[in-house]
Design an enzyme around this catalytic site. Structure first.
Site, PDB file in Angstrom:
ATOM      1  N   CYS A 105      44.662  32.801  29.859  1.00 40.73           N
ATOM      2  CA  CYS A 105      44.915  33.103  31.265  1.00 40.73           C
ATOM      3  C   CYS A 105      45.086  34.604  31.479  1.00 40.73           C
ATOM      4  O   CYS A 105      46.140  35.171  31.165  1.00 40.73           O
ATOM      5  CB  CYS A 105      46.165  32.355  31.717  1.00 40.73           C
TER       6      CYS A 105
ATOM      7  N   CYS B 205      47.869  35.546  33.979  1.00 38.02           N
ATOM      8  CA  CYS B 205      49.241  35.419  33.461  1.00 38.02           C
ATOM      9  C   CYS B 205      49.557  36.565  32.501  1.00 38.02           C
ATOM     10  O   CYS B 205      50.659  37.099  32.509  1.00 38.02           O
ATOM     11  CB  CYS B 205      49.433  34.117  32.692  1.00 38.02           C
ATOM     12  N   ASP B 206      48.614  36.907  31.647  1.00 39.79           N
ATOM     13  CA  ASP B 206      48.936  37.783  30.508  1.00 39.79           C
ATOM     14  C   ASP B 206      48.257  39.150  30.532  1.00 39.79           C
ATOM     15  O   ASP B 206      48.640  40.034  29.764  1.00 39.79           O
ATOM     16  CB  ASP B 206      48.514  37.084  29.199  1.00 39.79           C
TER      17      ASP B 206
END
Ligand code: NAP
Length: 309
Positions: free
Chosen positions: A131, A134-135
């Site tokens: 992701c 997200c990261d």
């Protein structure tokens, strides 16, 4: 006993919740381990009708939840550990506790497909991720070369997003043509920071000794050449697998594990309906999942009406 229990809070589950709540059925909605579903990990959603400027995926899901709660849906953080769909009514076990419900709407969605490499598992969260939203902004990826694997819309979206942080993004695809829609493909291919690596697969990920990704091994499927490419992160975006293991052997499924409804959203089990990506190998869009959630809610409502008459 619950009238309607919905498993999943993605677009399908929450739309089913809005409809069943508005029908005064007081649905119980179980979030599972990923409240809001996969869309919460997307940045801007540009193709959900009604948002001319696009909408943040997380915000869209929060809005759907608020809308469902406004009409009386009960959202519960919980995971279904087991279920028996063979009787007159579905029987569930939620975090160890039994739950009886007249109808069940399965909207469990799909999870990220993994490459299946030994070092992929060892280096998960140490440079291997599924992701970008997200990261991607983590310090470990800043101003470093990064690899994205895949050729679909997700891979193109992730690669384009990562150009904000990375020194360079390599988009590794196993063929010489992207599967992604033209607009997403053009954005990725035309980006100055993205380099396409065609006809290639990641055969290994380096960095286990260092406890952080240091590079990948690439195999060119046309020439057979094996080369090392240094990078600080591997973003895997090679599609999804349906979250349906719980129902294996109890519901009709295709060989990939997608649930096969019989009529509309009705499944082969009494009082059990299905909606969204766990039953959709083909379209897999937020709007189609929402549409399926609506169908499941209407089918469940009619089924309850049949039971009562
Ligand atoms: P996808 O369309 O199924 O694409 C998966 C990609 O990964 C394909 O290019 C496939 O290669 C490749 N792949 C699969 N298994 C692989 C393996 N073991 N090793 C290497 N490569 C592998 O999945 P997606 O990109 O996640 O998209 C899923 C759905 O969501 C699609 O309907 C898409 O349109 C939608 N989506 C939309 C948006 C948007 O519009 N904003 C954003 C993201 C996703 P092949 O091409 O060779 O099969």
């Amino acid at each position: 006993m619950e009238n309607v229990t919905i498993i999943g809070t993605g677009c399908a589950g929450l739309t089913a919740a809005i409809y069943t709540a508005r029908a005064n059925l007081n649905p119980l909605v179980l979030t599972g381990t990923m409240p809001g579903g996969l869309l919460t990990t997307t940045s801007i959603v540009e193709n959900f009708p009604g948002f001319p400027e696009g909408i943040d995926g997380f915000e869209l899901m929060q809005n759907l939840q608020k809308q469902a709660e406004r009409f009386g849906a009960k959202i519960q953080f919980g995971t279904v550990d087991a279920c028996d769909l063979s009787g007159e009514t579905p029987q569930l076990k939620v975090d160890g506790k039994p739950l009886d419900t007249r109808t069940l709407i399965i909207a469990t969605g799909a999870g990220h497909r993994h490459l299946g490499l030994e070092n992929e598992a060892k280096l998960e969260n140490k440079g291997v991720t599924y992701c970008a939203t997200c990261d991607g902004a983590l310090p470990m990826f800043r101003d470093k070369p990064l690899v994205v694997v895949g050729g679909g819309d997700s891979a193109c979206e992730e690669a384009t997003y990562l150009t904000r942080f990375a020194s360079k993004v390599y988009l590794v695809h196993r063929r010489d043509e992207l599967r992604a829609s033209k607009i997403m493909a053009d954005r990725a291919i035309g980006h100055e920071k993205i380099e396409m690596v065609w006809d290639s697969v990641v055969s290994d990920i380096h960095g286990v000794e260092e406890d952080a990704v240091t590079g990948v091994q690439l195999e060119n499927l046309k020439t057979g050449a094996s080369t090392r490419l240094d990078c600080a992160g591997v973003f895997v975006a090679i599609g999804h697998v349906p979250n349906t293991q719980l129902f294996k052997g109890q519901l009709a499924m295709d060989e990939a594990g997608y649930i096969l409804p019989e009529k509309g959203s009705r499944t082969s089990a009494k009082g059990v309906f299905v909606a969204g990506d766990c039953a959709d190998q083909v379209y897999r869009q937020a709007i189609t999942a929402a549409g399926m959630g609506c169908m499941a809610a209407i089918d469940a409502e009619r089924y309850l009406g049949e039971l009562a008459s």
